[in-house]
Design an enzyme around this catalytic site. Structure first.
Site, mmCIF file in Angstrom:
data_model
loop_
_atom_site.group_PDB
_atom_site.id
_atom_site.type_symbol
_atom_site.label_atom_id
_atom_site.label_comp_id
_atom_site.label_asym_id
_atom_site.label_seq_id
_atom_site.Cartn_x
_atom_site.Cartn_y
_atom_site.Cartn_z
ATOM 1 N N LYS A 159 0.856 -1.189 0.000
ATOM 2 C CA LYS A 159 0.000 0.000 0.000
ATOM 3 C C LYS A 159 0.886 1.231 0.000
ATOM 4 O O LYS A 159 1.742 1.397 0.872
ATOM 5 C CB LYS A 159 -0.881 0.010 1.253
ATOM 6 C CG LYS A 159 -1.956 1.089 1.230
ATOM 7 C CD LYS A 159 -2.973 0.848 0.129
ATOM 8 C CE LYS A 159 -4.294 0.357 0.658
ATOM 9 N NZ LYS A 159 -5.183 -0.148 -0.390
ATOM 10 N N THR B 115 -3.335 -5.161 0.777
ATOM 11 C CA THR B 115 -2.788 -3.822 1.000
ATOM 12 C C THR B 115 -3.706 -3.021 1.917
ATOM 13 O O THR B 115 -3.242 -2.145 2.645
ATOM 14 C CB THR B 115 -2.580 -3.075 -0.340
ATOM 15 O OG1 THR B 115 -3.836 -2.781 -0.947
ATOM 16 C CG2 THR B 115 -1.725 -3.906 -1.299
ATOM 17 N N ARG C 24 29.115 32.275 -12.000
ATOM 18 C CA ARG C 24 27.740 31.969 -12.374
ATOM 19 C C ARG C 24 26.930 31.677 -11.122
ATOM 20 O O ARG C 24 27.486 31.481 -10.032
ATOM 21 C CB ARG C 24 27.695 30.750 -13.318
ATOM 22 C CG ARG C 24 28.225 29.467 -12.713
ATOM 23 C CD ARG C 24 27.980 28.239 -13.613
ATOM 24 N NE ARG C 24 28.456 27.026 -12.943
ATOM 25 C CZ ARG C 24 28.272 25.799 -13.406
ATOM 26 N NH1 ARG C 24 27.621 25.589 -14.531
ATOM 27 N NH2 ARG C 24 28.723 24.737 -12.727
ATOM 28 N N GLN D 210 29.640 18.702 -9.866
ATOM 29 C CA GLN D 210 30.137 17.421 -9.343
ATOM 30 C C GLN D 210 31.042 17.637 -8.125
ATOM 31 O O GLN D 210 30.969 16.881 -7.152
ATOM 32 C CB GLN D 210 30.931 16.657 -10.411
ATOM 33 C CG GLN D 210 30.091 15.947 -11.444
ATOM 34 C CD GLN D 210 29.884 16.764 -12.697
ATOM 35 O OE1 GLN D 210 29.903 18.006 -12.651
ATOM 36 N NE2 GLN D 210 29.666 16.100 -13.820
ATOM 37 N N HIS E 141 19.485 25.771 -14.133
ATOM 38 C CA HIS E 141 20.230 26.805 -14.839
ATOM 39 C C HIS E 141 19.609 28.183 -14.638
ATOM 40 O O HIS E 141 18.403 28.370 -14.786
ATOM 41 C CB HIS E 141 20.263 26.498 -16.335
ATOM 42 C CG HIS E 141 20.825 25.145 -16.659
ATOM 43 N ND1 HIS E 141 22.081 24.740 -16.250
ATOM 44 C CD2 HIS E 141 20.304 24.096 -17.343
ATOM 45 C CE1 HIS E 141 22.305 23.508 -16.691
ATOM 46 N NE2 HIS E 141 21.247 23.092 -17.354
#
Lengths: 288, 288, 288, 288
Positions: free
Chosen positions: C12, C57, C172, C215, C243
């Site tokens: 469930k 369930t 940035r 990263q 972005h």
């Protein structure tokens, strides 16, 4: 300054009903989402919490289920009218009912009792009623009808100011997700026939208009509906311009001859407009 | 304890491309959403931020657009293979590429260049490649295929414990939104034919199975695909049980003879299962 | 070819429980979303529809509610362990339980019993158990932790190929919605303390890393958690690169000195990575 | 019948701007979503596709970015007024501008330039202007302010009819996601101060009202705002009743003393109401 209660309404939203009708081994299903909003003598409940005038939203939900059993669902405009009239007729404290219904389409997998959801678009109805014999309006509609012309659309001759960078174009993709609502002159239309015809006129209006602007397309779609369907007196449309930008492939030594487009999410243009018979009776309440 | 870098991958997700192909006045369109994930010599970029091994995700996006121009999109399995091989073949630092593509279906409004979105379901492809000549896998699929049987479904004979309140039933609605993926034995299938056939077998398997449990239906759907389509060696399905509860109308003096159902949102049952040829080659990477 | 049943599980999903604990006039609330998936002797239910091994369930849902009453919810890792062990211990046919819980945070409006939802992020736990005394794993986590550095992020030195158009940048915006999961060495941690500390290390890791690539930021976030929290042996993160593109204001005679950004929706970069103690015990099942 | 053009408007929706302001090493950010709708001499563009009166939505988007640079964003009500006046003042064909802005809140992680999204709720502003010196209205607001009282809410004394099954209660959970908008008497308010005060009055009104109905709570919330904030002349609220149903634990031999609740999705009650100063100037256009 005196503080007062202004416009108000309340109800049960989004009661999800599936109604099965059995003809021996062959089943039909109606799959709808019903939202009720009521208004009337609601001063006390707001000012003191006295609920004597309040029909609980839980009861409204029960009524939707019970009516689905007793009468079936049928055309959603009729189901909405039946519910709206009931609430006003049965309760002296309720003066006005608004019932909004969405219907989801299903196709058959087999002829008997197996179905697959059809399409992304949703059929809608918005009914207002002051009770049997009182003022009423029915607005039919659809939403999320996603359409695209891969050519036959231009855009130029617009205002240019200090913030203009857009270039005119004589060939672009025109794509939108149509939300349309149309008001009926009366409450006795053959709703199913009317719906299928209006939907087709909207599609044809979109496809067959050589477009110089999305507004022109919108107007043409509404005009066709009014011209062809006398039961309709007003059409309102909201059409986001789902921009498809031509990708610049020059840096890769390629020409993009209107072949590769980037489908953008936001921002998007938004065009909203109304087309109506200038003799159409006034009915502002019908739309909200 | 030594802290080390484990599994990792990166790429550009959800590049939305619409590719138009013009045959005189008659246009065809492909509408896809492409997600790339690459892995390889990525130790440096994680440990020091040195990007010498990194093909920027922006370049991946550009590649998707450029390939859509150069080769067209065609069957999404082929487009995925072409992209995946390119990234591995062209970049020594990239050892493995995973390309996932969603395709949205359109119907024609007119025979020429006007289209309307078709259906709620989405065709999918998931391609893995270690480069041309290396290990590869292709998984085709669909999602949001919403189906409903209004009868022909039972549920009884289950475990009962101290927390059981569910009553057995020999007639219920069975509804689900199918997400299915099927792995191909090779990479040279006629993808379009295969897709249409598998989709039809899934639909027929759902509709034609008298169901004692959703698991049985799931298994039967997968079994049909494997039995009828030799190009497929494994099918995985995830099927939420979209509960339709029979509304209790007794308080209103009505019998509900399996006619009026409440379509619930949450919680929902969830059934996930795999059906495979026991000789199918192992390919765990194909699935994630 | 022999067609066989492969991996499968059922349960469930998304049982939504709010548990109130009253200390006189002062209330505490826990607001959770519990999803159970069970596996075991499920051959028969798939092949013949025989449900004798199936705990419905619906009963799983009832168990969640009953346990919320009997034991309270407490830390979601403990609630998950308690549920998972119960299903395996109580049912001979259930060999393995997976319990996933989301918790939604609330702040107090007043000291007594009024609350306002706090934050967009969600705390998560994913528990696997083969029953009391059997193999178990606990993975804590969070999702939708949206963070942004308005400077201190560079991106350059990457591969350039024929499809490169991106310019290197030394300043940035770096923004992402962190989904992180961390595996515990054991099942006896002080989960609340651990969660708050890990969350803080992730935030600090994001804020205090001068980033040459997303990263690098991801790795640094995981490294801090492992270095500072000995109870954790592995961290997995999925971080979309949201972005923010610098808007070109030159056409309007303006310099955009890293002040005005367009926040794009799609496509987006996607970075996924794992940081672990290389002595961490293997536990692939913990993650899915 | 004569077919005519009725109400219409167009513009660029959902331009997502992040504006960074640098004070040395300390940055501030504003994160907004701006939607513009313009109306005026738009007969031609609808009837013939002549765009001579049309300021393209692309230019509207550019203007939003350019103004964010030139003036900063500041309080969203002011940014909206500035934009709205510009479009009407600069273009003879534009008679009326409507600017809607959503603002997303961020907290600092560090004192310098790292941020984490705060809260689920969104601050809103809706500005209408006929140009500098013309009629104008400012409506401030918020949405998705999710609140819950775990006691202090009753519901009884309501109408009972043949479809009533709900039992009266003197102790229930009351939970809602508040969408509120408040109209200002003028356009010169200290918007930031006003917003923070109104938000606090709404929260306090919700928390401190012993509730006999959600309508009573809604009215009290609006009344507090009007009583305490003279700059506001009207408050509109839409409050879904997020039902929390007491789970029946009797089948498991347990009493549920208002401790364990199921948080339901649909259907839900919906309460909409207006509280106003009866001397407030009429301004219907302000609201849509």
């Amino acid at each position: 300054m005196t503080i007062v209660l202004g416009d108000n309404r309340y109800g049960k939203a989004e009661t999800r009903v599936v109604r099965v009708t059995r003809d021996g081994d062959v089943h039909r299903i109606k799959d709808v989402n019903v939202s009720v909003l009521l208004s009337g003598d609601m001063e006390d409940v707001h000012l003191t919490g006295d609920n004597a005038a309040v029909l609980p939203t839980d009861t409204q939900k029960n009524t939707v289920f019970a009516f689905a059993k007793r009468y079936g669902v049928g055309e959603i405009e009729n189901f909405g009218l039946r519910l709206a009239r009931h609430f006003v007729d049965a309760q002296p404290t309720i003066a006005h009912a608004r019932v909004e219904i969405e219907e989801y389409a299903w196709n058959r997998i087999t002829e008997r009792h197996s179905f697959v959801r059809d399409g992304t678009e949703v059929r809608t109805a918005l009914v207002h009623s002051d009770g049997t014999g009182g003022r009423e309006s029915v607005v039919s509609g659809l939403k999320d009808l996603v359409v695209l012309n891969s050519t036959g659309s231009e855009f130029h001759g617009f205002i240019e100011d200090e913030f203009t960078t857009l270039r005119p174009t004589d060939d672009r993709i025109l794509a939108t997700a149509v939300t349309a609502s149309w008001r009926h002159r009366g409450v006795g239309t053959d709703w199913g026939d009317s719906y299928r015809a209006v939907r087709e006129h909207l599609l044809r209006g979109f496809a067959e208009t050589h477009s110089l602007s999305l507004q022109q397309t919108l107007y043409e779609m509404g005009r066709r509906v009014l011209r062809e369907r006398r039961e309709v007196c007003e059409v309102r449309m909201s059409m986001p311009n789902r921009h498809h930008f031509l990708v610049d492939l020059q840096p890769f030594g390629m020409n993009n001859d209107n072949e590769v487009y980037f489908a953008a999410d936001r921002p998007y243009g938004l065009i909203e407009g109304t087309v109506l018979d200038d003799d159409a009776p006034d009915a502002p309440a019908a739309w909200s």
